[in-house]
Design an enzyme around this catalytic site. Structure first.
Site, PDB file in Angstrom:
ATOM      1  N   GLU A 217       0.851  -1.277  -0.483  1.00 21.47           N
ATOM      2  CA  GLU A 217      -0.174   0.185   0.206  1.00 21.47           C
ATOM      3  C   GLU A 217       1.130   1.171  -0.016  1.00 21.47           C
ATOM      4  O   GLU A 217       1.847   1.414   0.624  1.00 21.47           O
ATOM      5  CB  GLU A 217      -0.768  -0.081   0.845  1.00 21.47           C
ATOM      6  CG  GLU A 217      -2.005   0.933   1.205  1.00 21.47           C
ATOM      7  CD  GLU A 217      -3.054   0.775   2.182  1.00 21.47           C
ATOM      8  OE1 GLU A 217      -3.282  -0.135   2.524  1.00 21.47           O
ATOM      9  OE2 GLU A 217      -3.888   2.599   3.047  1.00 21.47           O
TER      10      GLU A 217
ATOM     11  N   LYS B 219      -7.726  -1.985  10.941  1.00 16.36           N
ATOM     12  CA  LYS B 219      -7.145  -1.941   9.421  1.00 16.36           C
ATOM     13  C   LYS B 219      -5.758  -0.933   9.097  1.00 16.36           C
ATOM     14  O   LYS B 219      -4.728  -1.987   9.018  1.00 16.36           O
ATOM     15  CB  LYS B 219      -8.137  -1.839   9.000  1.00 16.36           C
ATOM     16  CG  LYS B 219      -7.839  -2.262   7.099  1.00 16.36           C
ATOM     17  CD  LYS B 219      -7.173  -1.154   6.293  1.00 16.36           C
ATOM     18  CE  LYS B 219      -6.192  -2.055   4.880  1.00 16.36           C
ATOM     19  NZ  LYS B 219      -5.279  -1.274   4.372  1.00 16.36           N
TER      20      LYS B 219
ATOM     21  N   ASP C 251       4.314 -14.560  11.156  1.00 15.27           N
ATOM     22  CA  ASP C 251       2.657 -15.107  10.639  1.00 15.27           C
ATOM     23  C   ASP C 251       1.703 -14.118  10.773  1.00 15.27           C
ATOM     24  O   ASP C 251       0.928 -14.556  11.810  1.00 15.27           O
ATOM     25  CB  ASP C 251       2.359 -16.495  11.580  1.00 15.27           C
ATOM     26  CG  ASP C 251       1.555 -16.928  10.746  1.00 15.27           C
ATOM     27  OD1 ASP C 251       0.478 -16.456   9.878  1.00 15.27           O
ATOM     28  OD2 ASP C 251       1.422 -18.862  11.262  1.00 15.27           O
TER      29      ASP C 251
ATOM     30  N   HIS D 282      -3.112  10.304   0.011  1.00 17.40           N
ATOM     31  CA  HIS D 282      -2.908   8.405  -0.343  1.00 17.40           C
ATOM     32  C   HIS D 282      -2.794   9.375  -1.193  1.00 17.40           C
ATOM     33  O   HIS D 282      -2.282   8.444  -1.893  1.00 17.40           O
ATOM     34  CB  HIS D 282      -4.637   8.562   0.439  1.00 17.40           C
ATOM     35  CG  HIS D 282      -4.792   7.264  -0.315  1.00 17.40           C
ATOM     36  ND1 HIS D 282      -4.028   6.380   1.010  1.00 17.40           N
ATOM     37  CD2 HIS D 282      -4.686   6.545  -1.257  1.00 17.40           C
ATOM     38  CE1 HIS D 282      -4.056   4.914   0.262  1.00 17.40           C
ATOM     39  NE2 HIS D 282      -4.891   5.050  -0.874  1.00 17.40           N
TER      40      HIS D 282
HETATM   41  C1  MEV Z   1      -6.333   2.713   4.262  1.00 16.13           C
HETATM   42  O1  MEV Z   1      -5.284   1.941   4.499  1.00 16.13           O
HETATM   43  C2  MEV Z   1      -6.036   2.918   6.029  1.00 16.13           C
HETATM   44  C3  MEV Z   1      -7.262   4.051   6.835  1.00 16.13           C
HETATM   45  O2  MEV Z   1      -8.907   3.388   6.291  1.00 16.13           O
HETATM   46  C4  MEV Z   1      -7.292   4.411   7.988  1.00 16.13           C
HETATM   47  C5  MEV Z   1      -8.716   4.782   8.978  1.00 16.13           C
HETATM   48  O3  MEV Z   1      -9.154   4.591   8.557  1.00 16.13           O
HETATM   49  O4  MEV Z   1      -8.036   4.933  10.324  1.00 16.13           O
HETATM   50  C6  MEV Z   1      -6.371   5.690   6.353  1.00 16.13           C
END
Ligand code: MEV
Length: 436
Positions: free
Chosen positions: A85, A278, A294, A391
């Site tokens: 990513e 995530k 792992d 991003h």
């Molecule tokens: C993207 O990989 C992760 C985010 O969506 C985490 C979040 O929203 O806190 C930017």
């Protein structure tokens, strides 16, 4: 549709590839060329990778990046991260820099106990099973002595073994719940070997005991470690006076309050909590992968922990009080710095070297910090500029590559998008404007 094939694993690598190409590739030669592009020219290295799994046909690359400037408990680290990513390593580096002059990250391992179960059926009187277990427990432990010798020499081993009655949840279900200290090893093989020994010793002793009868239908269903490790916990935190958090257009107090509110929302609302966590795993998984651990085990355990009270929640916490902002994470991480790929995979070995060859506890701290840093970076963007600005900037290169931009076009595009919003369409029209 191809017909089923038997004995596939016995074929040579090139036979496997030919079969695949014949049956599944649109253009056999083109497909084979792609596979071969990723082969390593060093035969020995390629063979090592071939032998990690069965039916290897090529290698699957991920970029290995590095996020420098992480201070953890006063020590500086450059953290290796394997991830695809675009914005993750940049975000980690930004967060590291942000906290560098604010005391850095503090981390500590709270507990390091792992566990596993022998899952049993027993339909007789539970009192008899308990009496039998108490009688044979020392034998079960003694039978594991040869498996545990080395681990005990280093200060680890089996911590305890207990019988748990689970019949309230499932009729006839009991378990031998065992706990372990596996030191620098993730310990999966060690734990599973002990559990399988407990299981066979239990059945052997049951066959001799008058406390267990045929009608009890004592049976071992399975023996396996648990990837749920709520007793293997690491904590990482950052803190600073609120006024040091002032951002463009926002006072420190405003930023801290909004940031803490974002964490509260992730504590409350599952739809937000999953995305929030995530983002934490963006950091953790990247280090888990770089260090040959792992990630499936870590992911499964972490998410189960996030719902330990029956409601899936944020793994991080934030508080603002007496003019101080505190932000912390507490997570279970069962990882290792010996065994598995750690000494086998040359890049993994180098990543360990980069980290100063940490033991498992230190690596747990580094991973927790990477998770906290990524969550800080995400929430900082989300509560200020929005996530897309940073991003999409990082994603620009992927778009340009997709559009087959030349090095000159890339350079011009990077310059152009310093002042303009990145989108696929904007990149297309910018390149069109350059191309004759
Ligand atoms: C993207 O990989 C992760 C985010 O969506 C985490 C979040 O929203 O806190 C930017």
């Amino acid at each position: 549709m191809s017909t089923p094939i038997s004995g596939f694993s016995k074929l040579s690598k090139s036979q496997k590839i030919s079969w695949l190409a014949e049956n599944y590739f649109n253009d056999a030669q083109a497909g084979i060329r792609v596979l071969q592009q990723y082969w390593n020219s060093d035969q020995k290295l390629q063979q090592l990778h071939d032998e990690f799994i069965e039916n290897t046909i090529s290698n699957y690359y991920l970029p290995l990046g590095v996020a420098p400037n992480f201070t953890i408990n006063g020590k500086m680290y450059a953290i290796p991260m394997a991830i695809e990513e675009s914005s993750v390593v940049a975000a980690a580096s930004n967060a590291a820099k942000f906290w560098l002059d604010k005391g850095g990250f503090k981390a500590k391992v709270i507990q390091s106990v792992k566990n596993g179960q022998v899952h049993l059926n027993f339909y007789g009187d539970s009192k008899r099973l308990e009496a039998f277990f108490n009688e044979v427990k020392p034998i079960l432990l003694a039978d594991c002595e040869s498996i545990t010798t080395n681990m005990r020499k280093r200060g680890g081993g089996i911590l305890d073994l207990e019988l748990r009655n689970k019949t309230q949840e499932l009729a006839g279900y009991y378990q031998l719940h065992a706990t372990f200290e596996t030191l620098d090893a993730m310990g999966a093989n060690f734990i599973n070997s002990c559990l399988e020994q407990f299981a066979s010793s239990l059945l052997r002793e049951a066959a001799k005991s008058t406390l267990i009868t045929e009608e009890d239908r004592l049976e071992v269903v399975m023996s396996i470690l648990s990837n749920y490790v709520p007793e293997c916990i690491v904590r990482a935190e950052v803190s600073c006076p609120v006024n040091e958090l002032a951002q463009a257009g926002m006072s420190g107090q405003e930023f801290a309050t909004k940031f803490a509110r974002a964490v509260q929302i992730a504590q409350t609302e599952v739809r937000r909590a999953v995305t929030h966590n995530k983002g934490i795993m963006n950091g953790i998984d990247a280090v888990v992968l770089a260090t040959g651990n792992d990630f499936r085990a870590v992911e499964a355990g972490v998410h189960a922990y996030a719902s330990k009270d029956g409601h899936y929640r944020s793994l991080t916490h934030a508080a603002v009080s007496d003019g101080v902002f505190r932000f912390w994470i507490e997570i279970p991480l069962a990882i290792g710095t010996v065994g598995g790929l750690t000494k086998l995979h040359p890049l993994v070995k180098l990543c360990f070297e980069m980290l100063g060859n940490p033991g498992a506890k230190e690596l747990m701290q580094i991973m927790a910090v990477a998770g906290l840093a990524l969550n800080f970076a995400a929430l900082r963007s989300l509560t200020t500029t929005g996530i897309q600005k940073g991003h999409m900037k990082m994603h620009l290169m992927n778009i340009l590559n997709q559009l087959e931009a030349t090095p000159q076009e890339k350079e011009a595009a990077i310059e152009h998008f310093k002042a303009n919003t990145v989108s696929h369409a904007a990149a297309v029209s910018f390149l069109e404007s350059l191309r004759p």
